[in-house]
Design a protein around this motif. Structure first.
Motif, PDB file in Angstrom:
ATOM      1  N   TRP A  88      66.038  48.789  35.507  1.00 22.87           N
ATOM      2  CA  TRP A  88      65.811  47.326  34.672  1.00 22.87           C
ATOM      3  C   TRP A  88      65.466  46.767  35.807  1.00 22.87           C
ATOM      4  O   TRP A  88      66.286  46.396  36.823  1.00 22.87           O
TER       5      TRP A  88
ATOM      6  N   ALA B 118      60.040  48.231  27.465  1.00 27.34           N
ATOM      7  CA  ALA B 118      61.147  47.653  26.497  1.00 27.34           C
ATOM      8  C   ALA B 118      61.784  46.296  27.536  1.00 27.34           C
ATOM      9  O   ALA B 118      61.515  46.258  28.725  1.00 27.34           O
TER      10      ALA B 118
ATOM     11  N   VAL C 101      64.942  43.222  27.549  1.00 27.04           N
ATOM     12  CA  VAL C 101      66.310  42.834  27.086  1.00 27.04           C
ATOM     13  C   VAL C 101      66.531  41.590  27.767  1.00 27.04           C
ATOM     14  O   VAL C 101      66.569  41.251  28.932  1.00 27.04           O
ATOM     15  N   GLU C 102      66.941  40.473  26.883  1.00 32.90           N
ATOM     16  CA  GLU C 102      67.154  39.260  27.315  1.00 32.90           C
ATOM     17  C   GLU C 102      68.643  38.953  27.025  1.00 32.90           C
ATOM     18  O   GLU C 102      69.228  39.005  26.026  1.00 32.90           O
ATOM     19  N   SER C 103      69.360  38.840  28.157  1.00 36.77           N
ATOM     20  CA  SER C 103      70.822  38.350  28.236  1.00 36.77           C
ATOM     21  C   SER C 103      71.200  37.498  29.383  1.00 36.77           C
ATOM     22  O   SER C 103      70.643  37.441  30.365  1.00 36.77           O
TER      23      SER C 103
ATOM     24  N   TRP D  76      65.150  41.159  31.375  1.00 31.88           N
ATOM     25  CA  TRP D  76      64.869  42.328  32.191  1.00 31.88           C
ATOM     26  C   TRP D  76      63.939  43.122  31.487  1.00 31.88           C
ATOM     27  O   TRP D  76      63.580  43.076  30.276  1.00 31.88           O
TER      28      TRP D  76
ATOM     29  N   ARG E 183      72.081  49.690  29.426  1.00 31.31           N
ATOM     30  CA  ARG E 183      71.591  48.255  29.336  1.00 31.31           C
ATOM     31  C   ARG E 183      71.694  47.533  30.608  1.00 31.31           C
ATOM     32  O   ARG E 183      72.368  47.850  31.639  1.00 31.31           O
TER      33      ARG E 183
ATOM     34  N   ARG F  26      75.602  42.794  32.729  1.00 33.58           N
ATOM     35  CA  ARG F  26      76.146  41.273  32.135  1.00 33.58           C
ATOM     36  C   ARG F  26      76.302  40.508  33.249  1.00 33.58           C
ATOM     37  O   ARG F  26      76.937  40.795  34.336  1.00 33.58           O
TER      38      ARG F  26
END
Length: 217
Positions: free
Chosen positions: A9, A103, A105-107, A112, A121, A124
């Motif tokens: 990532w 792919a 991922v937004e956090s 990412w 994933r 965090r």
């Protein structure tokens, strides 16, 4: 960069830097990307090349839930397939016309993008507040040396001498450059933000000086 045996990532941008209906360039080890957010707020990462004439899609524009090339207006869905060819309005584009997508991922305020197929994933960062991003003309090693610390398992560098209040999330770019995402812990009032920004600007200059000296040796 957070990785496992199958993929990794890359933190390509801060969420605040990609408003709805916009597109921006980004980069991972897989190459250049067009990072875009639909009008409804969904973040997508597409290969930064239109299959038609090779124009960079990061120069294009978002129309609703699709990304359009600025050259001839070919439009692409979030899944990568072509939706519309303006020169042939009655044509349903074949499935073979598509751009590669990755792919996303937004956090915790960070976007990412996956390279390959990570099994986990992204890490965090819920206790950290994103401040800003900047690019240094120095590699990761030079930045770690200037910071006086190595990146953690999460890929975060604790900036020495700041009492654990300023952290750096690093992303290696091409040509020896590094994208630095600045994260704060604790108070994020205007004074703290200004002080952190100045501290990281100083670190960037130091890292770039170290890089120049390393090249000269």
């Amino acid at each position: 960069m957070h990785s496992d045996t199958r993929g990794s990532w890359t933190p390509v941008a801060l969420s605040a830097d990609l408003p709805a209906g916009t597109v921006m360039p980004a980069q991972t080890s897989a190459g250049s990307l067009a990072l875009w957010r639909t009008v409804s707020g969904h973040a997508t990462a597409s290969a930064d090349r239109c299959p038609h004439r090779g124009m960079r899609l990061s120069h294009g524009f978002v129309r609703g839930e699709s990304l359009s090339c600025i050259y001839h207006g070919w439009s692409y869905a979030q899944a990568g397939h072509c939706l519309r060819i303006p020169a042939h309005p009655g044509l349903v584009p074949p499935e073979t016309i598509r751009v590669l997508t990755h792919a996303v991922v937004e956090s915790d305020g960070v976007i990412w993008v996956a390279v390959g197929q990570p099994e986990d994933r992204p890490p965090r960062l819920e206790d950290l507040i994103p401040l800003r991003s900047l690019t240094a003309l120095a590699d990761v090693a030079a930045i770690e040396s200037a910071a006086g610390a190595k990146a953690s398992v999460k890929g975060v560098v604790d900036l020495a001498r700041t009492a654990g209040t300023i952290f750096l999330l690093l992303s290696a770019q091409d040509e020896g450059k590094t994208l630095i995402h600045v994260l704060l812990k604790g108070a994020a009032d205007p004074a703290a933000r200004i002080a952190a920004s100045r501290a990281v600007e100083t670190l960037r200059r130091k890292a770039e000086d170290l890089q120049i000296k390393a090249i000269a040796q």
